[in-house]
Design a protein around this motif. Sequence first.
Motif, PDB file in Angstrom:
ATOM      1  N   LEU A 179      -0.094  -9.224  -9.165  1.00 29.10           N
ATOM      2  CA  LEU A 179      -0.256  -8.277  -8.068  1.00 29.10           C
ATOM      3  C   LEU A 179       0.019  -8.962  -6.737  1.00 29.10           C
ATOM      4  CD1 LEU A 179      -1.118  -5.528  -6.916  1.00 29.10           C
ATOM      5  CD2 LEU A 179      -3.470  -6.383  -6.896  1.00 29.10           C
ATOM      6  N   LEU A 180      -0.511 -10.154  -6.545  1.00 27.42           N
ATOM      7  CA  LEU A 180      -0.298 -10.864  -5.291  1.00 27.42           C
ATOM      8  C   LEU A 180       1.186 -11.115  -5.050  1.00 27.42           C
ATOM      9  CD1 LEU A 180      -3.201 -13.488  -5.281  1.00 27.42           C
ATOM     10  CD2 LEU A 180      -3.225 -11.104  -4.573  1.00 27.42           C
ATOM     11  N   THR A 181       1.902 -11.458  -6.112  1.00 27.96           N
ATOM     12  CA  THR A 181       3.340 -11.693  -5.983  1.00 27.96           C
ATOM     13  C   THR A 181       4.057 -10.437  -5.538  1.00 27.96           C
ATOM     14  OG1 THR A 181       3.307 -13.413  -7.675  1.00 27.96           O
ATOM     15  CG2 THR A 181       5.429 -12.377  -7.230  1.00 27.96           C
ATOM     16  N   ARG A 182       3.714  -9.295  -6.136  1.00 24.38           N
ATOM     17  CA  ARG A 182       4.379  -8.045  -5.766  1.00 24.38           C
ATOM     18  C   ARG A 182       4.068  -7.660  -4.323  1.00 24.38           C
ATOM     19  NH1 ARG A 182       2.612  -6.474 -11.002  1.00 24.38           N
ATOM     20  NH2 ARG A 182       0.969  -5.166 -10.119  1.00 24.38           N
ATOM     21  N   VAL A 183       2.815  -7.850  -3.911  1.00 22.56           N
ATOM     22  CA  VAL A 183       2.445  -7.492  -2.547  1.00 22.56           C
ATOM     23  C   VAL A 183       3.136  -8.407  -1.545  1.00 22.56           C
ATOM     24  CG1 VAL A 183       0.545  -7.317  -0.894  1.00 22.56           C
ATOM     25  CG2 VAL A 183       0.232  -6.493  -3.234  1.00 22.56           C
ATOM     26  N   ARG A 184       3.140  -9.711  -1.828  1.00 23.94           N
ATOM     27  CA  ARG A 184       3.838 -10.636  -0.931  1.00 23.94           C
ATOM     28  C   ARG A 184       5.303 -10.234  -0.757  1.00 23.94           C
ATOM     29  NH1 ARG A 184       1.281 -14.826  -4.115  1.00 23.94           N
ATOM     30  NH2 ARG A 184      -0.442 -15.816  -2.989  1.00 23.94           N
ATOM     31  N   GLU A 185       5.953  -9.926  -1.877  1.00 21.19           N
ATOM     32  CA  GLU A 185       7.376  -9.588  -1.817  1.00 21.19           C
ATOM     33  C   GLU A 185       7.595  -8.304  -1.039  1.00 21.19           C
ATOM     34  OE1 GLU A 185      11.420 -10.115  -2.332  1.00 21.19           O
ATOM     35  OE2 GLU A 185       9.739 -11.501  -2.609  1.00 21.19           O
ATOM     36  N   ALA A 186       6.730  -7.303  -1.229  1.00 16.41           N
ATOM     37  CA  ALA A 186       6.862  -6.044  -0.502  1.00 16.41           C
ATOM     38  C   ALA A 186       6.657  -6.269   0.995  1.00 16.41           C
ATOM     39  CB  ALA A 186       5.858  -5.019  -1.026  1.00 16.41           C
ATOM     40  N   ILE A 187       5.668  -7.070   1.356  1.00 17.16           N
ATOM     41  CA  ILE A 187       5.436  -7.379   2.770  1.00 17.16           C
ATOM     42  C   ILE A 187       6.646  -8.106   3.347  1.00 17.16           C
ATOM     43  CG2 ILE A 187       4.070  -8.786   4.357  1.00 17.16           C
ATOM     44  CD1 ILE A 187       1.637  -8.245   2.583  1.00 17.16           C
ATOM     45  N   ARG A 188       7.140  -9.066   2.595  1.00 19.08           N
ATOM     46  CA  ARG A 188       8.294  -9.834   3.076  1.00 19.08           C
ATOM     47  C   ARG A 188       9.495  -8.936   3.347  1.00 19.08           C
ATOM     48  NH1 ARG A 188      12.729 -12.533   1.187  1.00 19.08           N
ATOM     49  NH2 ARG A 188      13.181 -14.508   2.232  1.00 19.08           N
ATOM     50  N   GLN A 189       9.776  -8.029   2.433  1.00 12.84           N
ATOM     51  CA  GLN A 189      10.903  -7.124   2.619  1.00 12.84           C
ATOM     52  C   GLN A 189      10.680  -6.219   3.827  1.00 12.84           C
ATOM     53  OE1 GLN A 189      13.785  -7.272   1.105  1.00 12.84           O
ATOM     54  NE2 GLN A 189      13.109  -8.947  -0.210  1.00 12.84           N
ATOM     55  N   GLN A 190       9.439  -5.777   4.032  1.00 11.78           N
ATOM     56  CA  GLN A 190       9.138  -4.952   5.209  1.00 11.78           C
ATOM     57  C   GLN A 190       9.362  -5.725   6.500  1.00 11.78           C
ATOM     58  OE1 GLN A 190       5.652  -2.706   5.839  1.00 11.78           O
ATOM     59  NE2 GLN A 190       5.601  -1.806   3.814  1.00 11.78           N
ATOM     60  N   LEU A 191       8.835  -6.946   6.561  1.00 13.66           N
ATOM     61  CA  LEU A 191       8.961  -7.735   7.783  1.00 13.66           C
ATOM     62  C   LEU A 191      10.423  -8.032   8.110  1.00 13.66           C
ATOM     63  CD1 LEU A 191       5.984 -10.244   7.430  1.00 13.66           C
ATOM     64  CD2 LEU A 191       6.165  -8.306   8.994  1.00 13.66           C
ATOM     65  N   LEU A 192      11.230  -8.214   7.102  1.00 11.09           N
ATOM     66  CA  LEU A 192      12.658  -8.432   7.350  1.00 11.09           C
ATOM     67  C   LEU A 192      13.308  -7.208   7.989  1.00 11.09           C
ATOM     68  CD1 LEU A 192      13.708 -10.359   4.120  1.00 11.09           C
ATOM     69  CD2 LEU A 192      13.472 -11.273   6.435  1.00 11.09           C
ATOM     70  N   GLN A 193      12.643  -6.043   7.828  1.00  8.05           N
ATOM     71  CA  GLN A 193      13.114  -4.809   8.470  1.00  8.05           C
ATOM     72  C   GLN A 193      12.360  -4.531   9.774  1.00  8.05           C
ATOM     73  OE1 GLN A 193      15.769  -3.234   7.210  1.00  8.05           O
ATOM     74  NE2 GLN A 193      15.779  -4.826   5.627  1.00  8.05           N
ATOM     75  N   GLY A 194      11.437  -5.424  10.148  1.00  6.15           N
ATOM     76  CA  GLY A 194      10.719  -5.283  11.400  1.00  6.15           C
ATOM     77  C   GLY A 194       9.481  -4.413  11.344  1.00  6.15           C
ATOM     78  N   VAL A 195       8.956  -4.126  10.144  1.00  7.24           N
ATOM     79  CA  VAL A 195       7.746  -3.313  10.017  1.00  7.24           C
ATOM     80  C   VAL A 195       6.753  -4.027   9.098  1.00  7.24           C
ATOM     81  CG1 VAL A 195       8.922  -1.115  10.389  1.00  7.24           C
ATOM     82  CG2 VAL A 195       8.706  -2.017   8.068  1.00  7.24           C
ATOM     83  N   SER A 196       5.477  -3.580   9.161  1.00  6.36           N
ATOM     84  CA  SER A 196       4.454  -4.162   8.279  1.00  6.36           C
ATOM     85  C   SER A 196       3.319  -3.162   8.141  1.00  6.36           C
ATOM     86  CB  SER A 196       3.934  -5.493   8.850  1.00  6.36           C
ATOM     87  OG  SER A 196       3.432  -5.303  10.163  1.00  6.36           O
ATOM     88  N   ARG A 197       3.452  -2.251   7.193  1.00  5.24           N
ATOM     89  CA  ARG A 197       2.453  -1.196   7.020  1.00  5.24           C
ATOM     90  C   ARG A 197       1.866  -1.244   5.618  1.00  5.24           C
ATOM     91  NH1 ARG A 197       4.916   4.433   8.870  1.00  5.24           N
ATOM     92  NH2 ARG A 197       3.139   5.036   7.549  1.00  5.24           N
TER      93      ARG A 197
END
Length: 348
Positions: free
Chosen positions: A240-258
């Motif tokens: 779960l932590l891996t999936r959440v980290r990856e999702a956050i990372r992809q969001q931040l690369l787009q300039g968002v973090s929700r």
Amino acid sequence: MTDTPPLGTASIAALRQYVRAAGHKGIDTTPLLTRAGLDLSPGHSDDERIDGERFQRFIRLLVDATGNPILGLETGDFVQPGSYTVLGYITMSCATLGEAIQYIIPYEKLVGDMGLTRFLVDGDRMHLIWQCAYNDPRVRPQMIDNVIASWIQYARWLGDDADTSPEAVHLERRSPGAALESAYRERWGCPVVFEAADNRVIASRALLERPLRQPDPGLRRTLEAHARSQMAAITADTALLTRVREAIRQQLLQGVSRQDIVAGQLHMTARTLQRKLSQEGSSYQSLLDEVRQSLAEDFLCHTQMAIPDIALRLGFSEPASFHRRFKRNTGVTPGDYRTTHSHTPATD
């Protein structure tokens, strides 16, 4: 550096692959292992576990010692069946490459908590996709290279055909430079896309039917029973932590973090996500802070992006907030960190 949630564990077999590669280059890894707090003295079996953070520290030390920007790619040359612990021997006993691939996802944790694999078939092509759990900006690209290179090398060995190649490989890592890109194409015999959306091997679906060198259904069933027993004994679950980290990372690369968007991507509510993270001894905020720090270091080291733009990309309301957080985590300002570590000229 920030205090990060544990990276789970890895098998000693995974560590040995890096040590073999270093030994081939004449590098004495003994002091590096000692500094990382790891022990490879005789008597340790390949399926014993080591702390993931120490494994990441060792790779970081090895990268720094060699100065080799394609270290991970070259370590893939040293993959062996034992590199994948019992999973490697299960795949050896399969009848076809497709049968071997189906065992990767349920048993990849036996190799370590370095990341997560997905497999899909689209028309006449198959895709193996890997999400990396390690966020150290010096380690992550080498880990990605190692996993993809090891997959391709091991598949060639299983099928007894050194010339088998994918149709394409996508890597999320940045290019190591035009002069070194040929090393990837020469090894893999296909186009390689850098700075891709994810890490994936794209190959012909027909390869799923490729017969392997030594099928043994009886042995495979015995090994599966052993693998299930080992899986039950590994209690730390970082999927779960891996999936959440990856999702956050992809969001931040787009300039968002929700958090609500991350939760939605994982098919749960934000409240459920927070509850599950709490059960893992973590939180959304701690993972966000971890990924932000990792990306900040990556941007400062490897891009010419201005520091105010980095702050904006990482979701900080103002550059001053980014400066304070970064200095609290590292002891230095973003500008000083870039001066010390950057591989590109600054444009701040």
